[in-house]
Design a protein around this motif. Structure first.
Motif, mmCIF file in Angstrom:
data_model
loop_
_atom_site.group_PDB
_atom_site.id
_atom_site.type_symbol
_atom_site.label_atom_id
_atom_site.label_comp_id
_atom_site.label_asym_id
_atom_site.label_seq_id
_atom_site.Cartn_x
_atom_site.Cartn_y
_atom_site.Cartn_z
ATOM 1 N N GLY A 169 23.279 17.679 1.967
ATOM 2 C CA GLY A 169 23.840 16.341 2.030
ATOM 3 C C GLY A 169 23.453 15.523 3.242
ATOM 4 N N HIS A 170 22.568 16.026 4.056
ATOM 5 C CA HIS A 170 22.141 15.267 5.239
ATOM 6 C C HIS A 170 20.970 14.357 4.878
ATOM 7 C CE1 HIS A 170 24.772 17.147 8.210
ATOM 8 N NE2 HIS A 170 24.668 18.236 7.472
ATOM 9 N N ASP A 171 20.899 13.245 5.566
ATOM 10 C CA ASP A 171 19.957 12.176 5.228
ATOM 11 C C ASP A 171 18.575 12.478 5.812
ATOM 12 O OD1 ASP A 171 18.854 9.838 4.343
ATOM 13 O OD2 ASP A 171 19.726 8.593 5.940
ATOM 14 N N ILE A 172 17.856 13.328 5.121
ATOM 15 C CA ILE A 172 16.483 13.651 5.511
ATOM 16 C C ILE A 172 15.558 12.825 4.618
ATOM 17 C CG2 ILE A 172 14.758 15.456 5.791
ATOM 18 C CD1 ILE A 172 17.232 15.783 7.598
ATOM 19 N N ASP A 181 11.227 13.263 14.075
ATOM 20 C CA ASP A 181 11.697 12.141 13.272
ATOM 21 C C ASP A 181 13.123 11.781 13.675
ATOM 22 O OD1 ASP A 181 13.110 10.983 10.710
ATOM 23 O OD2 ASP A 181 10.964 10.775 10.320
ATOM 24 N N PRO A 182 13.413 10.480 13.889
ATOM 25 C CA PRO A 182 14.761 10.074 14.313
ATOM 26 C C PRO A 182 15.846 10.477 13.322
ATOM 27 C CG PRO A 182 13.198 8.263 14.595
ATOM 28 C CD PRO A 182 12.480 9.336 13.834
ATOM 29 N N ALA A 183 15.535 10.477 12.026
ATOM 30 C CA ALA A 183 16.541 10.840 11.026
ATOM 31 C C ALA A 183 16.930 12.306 11.163
ATOM 32 C CB ALA A 183 16.017 10.556 9.621
ATOM 33 N N VAL A 184 15.967 13.161 11.489
ATOM 34 C CA VAL A 184 16.266 14.586 11.672
ATOM 35 C C VAL A 184 17.097 14.774 12.939
ATOM 36 C CG1 VAL A 184 15.264 16.872 12.035
ATOM 37 C CG2 VAL A 184 14.175 15.271 10.445
ATOM 38 N N GLU A 185 16.774 14.032 13.973
ATOM 39 C CA GLU A 185 17.579 14.093 15.198
ATOM 40 C C GLU A 185 19.026 13.703 14.911
ATOM 41 O OE1 GLU A 185 17.691 11.046 18.605
ATOM 42 O OE2 GLU A 185 16.251 12.585 19.303
ATOM 43 N N ARG A 186 19.220 12.643 14.123
ATOM 44 C CA ARG A 186 20.578 12.204 13.789
ATOM 45 C C ARG A 186 21.307 13.263 12.962
ATOM 46 N NH1 ARG A 186 17.841 7.185 13.243
ATOM 47 N NH2 ARG A 186 17.615 7.476 10.976
ATOM 48 N N ALA A 187 20.572 13.939 12.067
ATOM 49 C CA ALA A 187 21.197 14.990 11.257
ATOM 50 C C ALA A 187 21.708 16.120 12.137
ATOM 51 C CB ALA A 187 20.198 15.515 10.235
ATOM 52 N N TRP A 188 20.883 16.568 13.081
ATOM 53 C CA TRP A 188 21.331 17.631 13.989
ATOM 54 C C TRP A 188 22.451 17.141 14.893
ATOM 55 C CZ3 TRP A 188 20.665 22.245 12.651
ATOM 56 C CH2 TRP A 188 19.478 22.713 12.096
ATOM 57 N N ARG A 203 24.798 15.017 14.055
ATOM 58 C CA ARG A 203 26.026 15.060 13.247
ATOM 59 C C ARG A 203 26.501 16.494 13.060
ATOM 60 N NH1 ARG A 203 23.218 10.954 10.455
ATOM 61 N NH2 ARG A 203 22.428 12.457 8.929
ATOM 62 N N ILE A 204 25.563 17.400 12.813
ATOM 63 C CA ILE A 204 25.932 18.813 12.598
ATOM 64 C C ILE A 204 26.612 19.371 13.830
ATOM 65 C CG2 ILE A 204 24.960 21.141 12.349
ATOM 66 C CD1 ILE A 204 22.810 19.779 10.498
ATOM 67 N N TYR A 205 26.029 19.138 14.986
ATOM 68 C CA TYR A 205 26.603 19.675 16.223
ATOM 69 C C TYR A 205 27.924 18.995 16.563
ATOM 70 C CZ TYR A 205 22.918 22.908 17.599
ATOM 71 O OH TYR A 205 22.072 23.991 17.656
ATOM 72 N N SER A 206 27.988 17.682 16.375
ATOM 73 C CA SER A 206 29.212 16.954 16.709
ATOM 74 C C SER A 206 30.358 17.367 15.807
ATOM 75 C CB SER A 206 28.973 15.447 16.585
ATOM 76 O OG SER A 206 28.012 15.007 17.514
ATOM 77 N N ALA A 217 29.481 24.222 10.360
ATOM 78 C CA ALA A 217 29.484 25.387 11.245
ATOM 79 C C ALA A 217 28.361 26.342 10.883
ATOM 80 C CB ALA A 217 30.838 26.095 11.170
ATOM 81 N N ASP A 218 28.114 26.505 9.594
ATOM 82 C CA ASP A 218 27.036 27.356 9.104
ATOM 83 C C ASP A 218 25.687 26.830 9.597
ATOM 84 O OD1 ASP A 218 26.428 29.620 7.674
ATOM 85 O OD2 ASP A 218 26.116 28.566 5.785
ATOM 86 N N LEU A 219 25.516 25.507 9.489
ATOM 87 C CA LEU A 219 24.261 24.904 9.929
ATOM 88 C C LEU A 219 24.142 24.906 11.445
ATOM 89 C CD1 LEU A 219 24.044 21.900 7.433
ATOM 90 C CD2 LEU A 219 22.792 24.071 7.339
ATOM 91 N N LEU A 220 25.269 24.803 12.144
ATOM 92 C CA LEU A 220 25.235 24.914 13.602
ATOM 93 C C LEU A 220 24.707 26.274 14.023
ATOM 94 C CD1 LEU A 220 25.957 23.977 16.499
ATOM 95 C CD2 LEU A 220 28.225 24.917 16.112
ATOM 96 N N ARG A 221 25.200 27.324 13.375
ATOM 97 C CA ARG A 221 24.732 28.675 13.717
ATOM 98 C C ARG A 221 23.241 28.819 13.424
ATOM 99 N NH1 ARG A 221 30.142 29.957 12.126
ATOM 100 N NH2 ARG A 221 29.573 30.063 9.931
#
Length: 296
Positions: free
Chosen positions: A176-179, A195-202, A204-207, A231-235
């Protein structure tokens, strides 16, 4: 009457028909007879063996990252995480391989450097496959292997296959992340660019994940499916960051060992030597996992 060694229950079976089962499995006789030094310098043996050990670790890491990539394609994060975790231990062992070479003086290295001729580590096909899996794609790196059809074909296949990080981005998109679609459909034979969109996805995941108890290893999952997924994606992100850090340490250890052994002289194989390694050492793999931290 005392027992003979053969009758002692502690004595292992010593009598085999043909080679031992250990030899059949490990092929130790093959491995220990692959060292053919080309100089009279006794230090060449450790250089040769250390390089061969590095090649074996490259092989293991390619296997692990292929396993992780396939698991991510199938949305099997636990299997991917297990492979990534193993690869961190293997990267630590690979990096420790620099120890026997890290304190070579120029004179010691020069004693057998001529034996390498035009040989250089950048010609390693297995290392190149490892780099391709990290997203460091370059078609020009196939050129040295044109004389070896099997190796060239394997590298060409790897050049056009998704890297480990490409598989991660596909997973983020399915979660569901905007890649951007164009990022997932890009020419996979080209080096991955941040890519800025990938940076934003990470970001959001971390935040999101670090604001919930599920982000803490061993915590009891809560009811929020989105939070648990983050949390799964953070790990996963942290496992990838550990890999990236160890790759960076590998490059820096290579740089320092080369500086000590040969200064700024031209590298073997005609490379720029230290200048080439300095450029490589400034780059991080999985780049957005590093830059996103500035925005969390």
């Amino acid at each position: 009457m005392s027992e003979t060694p053969a009758e002692s229950p502690e004595t292992p079976n010593l009598d085999f028909q043909g080679t031992t089962p250990y030899e059949d499995y490990v092929q130790a006789d093959v491995l220990t007879h692959l060292q053919h030094t080309l100089s009279d310098d006794p230090g060449e043996m450790v250089f040769l063996v250390t390089t061969q050990v590095m090649e074996l670790w490259f092989t293991v890491l390619v296997h692990e990252w292929h396993t992780a990539g396939q698991a991510l394609r199938e949305d099997d994060i636990p299997t991917a995480m297990a492979a990534l975790k193993r690869s961190t231990y293997e990267l630590e062992s690979l990096n420790a391989s620099w120890k026997p070479l890290a304190h070579l003086t120029p004179g010691q290295f020069n004693a057998y450097r001529s034996a390498l001729g035009e040989g250089s580590g950048f010609q390693s096909a297995m290392y190149r496959r490892m780099e391709f899996l990290l997203g460091e794609k370059s078609a020009s790196m196939l050129v040295p292997h044109r004389g070896s059809p099997r190796v060239h074909a394997e590298l060409e296949k790897a050049l056009h296959e998704p890297s480990l990080y490409d598989e991660v981005l596909g997973l983020l998109q399915r979660r569901g992340h905007d890649i951007p679609a164009e990022l997932l459909e890009r020419d996979l034979s080209l080096r991955y660019e941040p890519d800025p969109a990938v940076e934003r996805a990470w970001q959001r995941i971390y935040s999101a994940a670090e604001a919930t108890p599920e982000a803490t290893p061993g915590a009891t999952p809560g009811a929020g499916a989105a939070s648990a997924g983050d949390a799964d994606l953070l790990r996963l992100g942290e496992a990838l960051t550990e890999v990236a850090e160890l790759v960076w340490r590998w490059r820096n250890d290579h740089l320092v060992a080369t500086r000590r052994a040969m200064g700024s002289k031209t590298g073997t194989g005609g490379s720029a030597g230290v200048a080439w390694l300095e450029k490589r050492a400034t780059k991080n793999v999985f780049p957005e996992l590093w830059t996103a931290r500035s925005h969390v």
